[in-house]
Motif scaffolding. Structure first.
Motif, mmCIF file in Angstrom:
data_model
loop_
_atom_site.group_PDB
_atom_site.id
_atom_site.type_symbol
_atom_site.label_atom_id
_atom_site.label_comp_id
_atom_site.label_asym_id
_atom_site.label_seq_id
_atom_site.Cartn_x
_atom_site.Cartn_y
_atom_site.Cartn_z
ATOM 1 N N ALA A 67 -11.582 -9.310 13.409
ATOM 2 C CA ALA A 67 -12.045 -8.040 13.354
ATOM 3 C C ALA A 67 -13.054 -7.558 14.364
ATOM 4 N N PHE A 68 -13.993 -8.264 14.787
ATOM 5 C CA PHE A 68 -15.079 -8.185 15.378
ATOM 6 C C PHE A 68 -15.192 -8.692 16.588
ATOM 7 N N TYR A 69 -14.210 -9.741 17.151
ATOM 8 C CA TYR A 69 -14.105 -10.171 18.445
ATOM 9 C C TYR A 69 -13.049 -10.223 19.180
ATOM 10 N N VAL A 70 -11.899 -10.817 18.521
ATOM 11 C CA VAL A 70 -10.527 -10.736 19.024
ATOM 12 C C VAL A 70 -10.174 -9.301 19.234
ATOM 13 N N LEU A 71 -9.989 -8.560 18.353
ATOM 14 C CA LEU A 71 -9.441 -7.313 18.520
ATOM 15 C C LEU A 71 -10.346 -6.476 19.404
ATOM 16 N N PRO A 72 -11.736 -6.316 19.443
ATOM 17 C CA PRO A 72 -12.229 -5.633 20.544
ATOM 18 C C PRO A 72 -11.920 -5.958 22.121
ATOM 19 N N VAL A 73 -12.024 -7.641 22.128
ATOM 20 C CA VAL A 73 -11.583 -8.005 23.393
ATOM 21 C C VAL A 73 -9.955 -7.656 23.838
ATOM 22 N N VAL A 74 -9.228 -7.653 22.997
ATOM 23 C CA VAL A 74 -7.704 -6.911 23.155
ATOM 24 C C VAL A 74 -7.966 -5.371 23.605
ATOM 25 N N TYR A 75 -8.667 -4.751 22.712
ATOM 26 C CA TYR A 75 -8.783 -3.272 23.143
ATOM 27 C C TYR A 75 -9.521 -3.067 24.379
ATOM 28 N N ALA A 76 -10.437 -3.914 24.777
ATOM 29 C CA ALA A 76 -11.184 -3.885 26.083
ATOM 30 C C ALA A 76 -10.299 -3.991 27.011
ATOM 31 N N PHE A 77 -9.324 -5.018 26.986
ATOM 32 C CA PHE A 77 -8.501 -5.330 28.165
ATOM 33 C C PHE A 77 -7.472 -4.220 28.243
ATOM 34 N N ALA A 78 -6.948 -3.791 27.035
ATOM 35 C CA ALA A 78 -6.085 -2.527 27.362
ATOM 36 C C ALA A 78 -6.474 -1.507 27.977
ATOM 37 N N GLN A 79 -8.049 -1.351 27.661
ATOM 38 C CA GLN A 79 -8.712 0.005 28.138
ATOM 39 C C GLN A 79 -8.931 -0.272 29.619
ATOM 40 N N SER A 80 -9.027 -1.746 30.151
ATOM 41 C CA SER A 80 -9.292 -1.808 31.569
ATOM 42 C C SER A 80 -7.992 -1.848 32.306
ATOM 43 N N LEU A 81 -6.940 -1.583 31.754
ATOM 44 C CA LEU A 81 -5.729 -1.311 32.455
ATOM 45 C C LEU A 81 -5.437 0.205 32.547
ATOM 46 N N GLN A 82 -6.269 1.040 32.413
ATOM 47 C CA GLN A 82 -6.180 2.214 32.590
ATOM 48 C C GLN A 82 -7.203 3.106 33.481
ATOM 49 N N ARG A 83 -6.762 4.126 33.742
ATOM 50 C CA ARG A 83 -8.063 5.042 34.664
ATOM 51 C C ARG A 83 -7.948 6.314 34.209
ATOM 52 N N ILE A 84 -8.783 7.064 34.473
ATOM 53 C CA ILE A 84 -8.891 8.746 34.169
ATOM 54 C C ILE A 84 -8.216 9.485 35.197
ATOM 55 N N SER A 85 -7.238 10.302 34.948
ATOM 56 C CA SER A 85 -6.421 11.039 35.783
ATOM 57 C C SER A 85 -6.921 12.774 35.375
ATOM 58 N N ARG A 86 -7.194 13.446 36.294
ATOM 59 C CA ARG A 86 -7.342 14.899 36.007
ATOM 60 C C ARG A 86 -6.479 15.810 36.573
ATOM 61 N N ALA A 89 -21.920 2.144 33.645
ATOM 62 C CA ALA A 89 -20.346 2.625 34.035
ATOM 63 C C ALA A 89 -19.956 3.481 32.482
ATOM 64 N N ALA A 90 -20.201 2.555 31.682
ATOM 65 C CA ALA A 90 -20.065 3.521 30.212
ATOM 66 C C ALA A 90 -20.706 4.495 29.992
ATOM 67 N N SER A 91 -22.290 4.710 30.282
ATOM 68 C CA SER A 91 -22.911 5.825 30.301
ATOM 69 C C SER A 91 -22.280 7.167 31.233
ATOM 70 N N ALA A 92 -21.754 6.835 32.152
ATOM 71 C CA ALA A 92 -20.927 7.917 33.180
ATOM 72 C C ALA A 92 -19.728 8.031 32.541
ATOM 73 N N ASN A 93 -19.321 7.649 31.338
ATOM 74 C CA ASN A 93 -17.946 7.772 30.740
ATOM 75 C C ASN A 93 -16.904 7.243 31.423
ATOM 76 N N ASP A 94 -17.156 6.022 32.315
ATOM 77 C CA ASP A 94 -16.297 5.537 33.133
ATOM 78 C C ASP A 94 -15.951 4.139 32.143
ATOM 79 N N TYR A 95 -15.228 4.336 31.013
ATOM 80 C CA TYR A 95 -14.993 3.356 30.154
ATOM 81 C C TYR A 95 -14.069 2.085 30.552
ATOM 82 N N SER A 96 -12.901 2.559 31.319
ATOM 83 C CA SER A 96 -12.097 1.813 31.829
ATOM 84 C C SER A 96 -12.756 0.655 32.853
ATOM 85 N N TYR A 97 -13.599 1.114 33.638
ATOM 86 C CA TYR A 97 -14.240 0.339 34.743
ATOM 87 C C TYR A 97 -15.093 -0.436 33.683
ATOM 88 N N ALA A 98 -16.038 0.046 32.878
ATOM 89 C CA ALA A 98 -16.731 -0.608 31.838
ATOM 90 C C ALA A 98 -16.205 -1.791 31.289
#
Length: 308
Positions: A37-56, A271-280
Motif C-alpha cells: 500500500a505504501f511502497y509498491v503502489l506509490p512506485v507504480v503510480y509514480a512510474f505511470a505519472q512519469s510517462l506523462q506531460r502537461i499539455s495546454r 519540480a514538484a513545488s512548481a507543479n511539474d509532477y511528471s518530471y518530479a
C-alpha cells in the motif's frame, strides 16, 4: 495395503504443507499489506505519472491536461545539467563521507567493546544521542555554528588566525558531510557494537593466550566477524546519503552556496513545488534506480567475496 498407506501419507503431507503455507501467509500479511500500500503502489503510480506531460490547449494559458509522453521526462532529466550535477555531487559526497562515517563508527564500537572500557552504557548513549535529535533541529544547530555572524566557533578560530568560511561554495558540501556524520555515526556504532557483543568471548580468550593484544584481536578477529553488520550499515548509508535533503535544505536559508537543485532529492522537490509532477516523478525514480544499483552492487560484491 502399501499403496493405500503411501497415498494416505502423501495426502497427509499435502494437507500439512498447505496448512503451513497458509500460516506463513497470515504471518506475512502485517508486513505485506503496508508494503504494497505504501511502497509498491506509490512506485507504480509514480512510474505511470512519469510517462506523462502537461499539455495546454489554446496557448500558454489554456486548460492543462496530462498526455502520454513516453520516456520524454527521463530524457529531459538526463539532459538537465543541474540534475546531472546534483547526482555527481552526491556521488562524490558518498565516496568520501560514507567511509569516514563508518570508520568513525567502527572505531567507537571497538573502543566500547574493549576490556578496559568504563561507563559503557553512558558512552553508548552519549554517542547515540545525536541520532535521536530530529534532522531539522540538528541542521539548525549546525547552521548556527557555521554562520560567521553568530557562531562562537568561527569567532574563536578567528582569534588564532584562522578565518574559516564553512558556508562558502568550496566548503559547504563538507560542512553538510560533517552534520551527516555527526548525526548517523552513533546509529551505525550501535549496530556494530551489537554485532560485537554476539561474538563468543572464548575467541578473545584463546587469542589472548596466544599472545594477541587488543589491537590484533580487533583487526583480525572482531572486524572480520562483524562483516555482515558493516555491509548492512554501508547499504543503509548509501541509500540515506543519496536521499540527502534535510541538511542542505535547512542550510540553504543562510547561504547562497546551496541551490534549489543542489541534491537530486531537492531537484525533485523543486519540480514538484512548481507543479511539474511528471518530471518530479521521473527524477525520483531515477534516484531510486541509482540507489538500487549501488546498494545491490555492494551486496553482490560482498556476497561474491564470501562465496569465493
Amino acid at each position: 495395503m502399501t499403496t493405500t498407506e503411501t497415498r494416505t501419507d502423501r495426502r497427509t503431507r499435502h494437507t500439512s504443507g498447505t496448512r503451513h503455507r497458509r500460516a506463513a501467509l497470515w504471518f506475512l500479511l502485517p508486513f505485506a499489506v503496508p508494503f504494497v500500500a505504501f511502497y509498491v503502489l506509490p512506485v507504480v503510480y509514480a512510474f505511470a505519472q512519469s510517462l506523462q506531460r502537461i499539455s495546454r490547449g489554446g496557448g500558454s494559458y489554456g486548460k492543462a491536461t496530462s498526455v502520454w509522453a513516453g520516456l520524454f521526462q527521463y530524457d529531459r532529466a538526463l539532459h538537465d545539467p543541474d540534475f546531472v550535477a546534483s547526482l555527481v555531487r552526491v556521488a562524490w559526497f558518498s565516496l568520501i563521507q560514507i567511509p569516514v562515517m563508518l570508520l568513525v563508527a567502527l572505531v567507537l564500537a571497538l573502543l566500547l567493546d574493549t576490556q578496559t572500557a568504563r561507563l559503557r552504557r553512558f558512552h553508548r548513549l552519549a554517542i547515540f544521542v545525536p541520532y535521536a535529535i530530529p534532522g531539522v533541529i540538528a541542521a539548525l544547530m549546525w547552521a548556527y555554528l557555521y554562520d560567521p555572524r553568530l557562531s562562537p566557533l568561527t569567532q574563536a578560530m578567528s582569534t588564532i588566525g584562522l578565518d574559516p568560511d564553512f558556508l562558502s561554495p568550496s566548503h559547504i558540501l563538507w560542512s553538510i558531510a560533517n552534520v551527516v556524520t555527526w548525526t548517523y555515526a552513533g546509529y551505525n556504532m550501535v549496530v556494530m557494537y551489537a554485532a560485537l557483543q554476539a561474538i563468543p568471548t572464548e575467541l578473545y580468550e584463546a587469542a589472548a593466550v596466544d599472545g594477541a593484544g587488543e589491537l590484533r584481536i580487533a583487526l583480525q578477529i572482531k572486524v572480520p566477524l562483524i562483516k555482515p553488520a558493516l555491509v548492512l550499515t554501508a547499504v543503509f548509508s548509501i541509500i540515506g546519503t543519496l536521499q540527502l535533503f534535510t541538511e542542505p535544505q535547512v542550510l540553504r536559508t543562510i547561504t547562497t552556496s546551496i541551490t534549489s537543485t543542489y541534491t537530486p532529492n531537492m531537484a525533485a522537490f523543486n519540480a514538484a513545488s512548481a507543479n511539474d509532477y511528471s518530471y518530479a516523478a521521473a527524477l525520483s525514480l531515477i534516484l531510486a534506480a541509482v540507489s538500487f544499483v549501488f546498494s545491490f552492487g555492494l551486496l553482490r560484491r560482498t556476497t561474491r567475496g564470501e562465496q569465493a
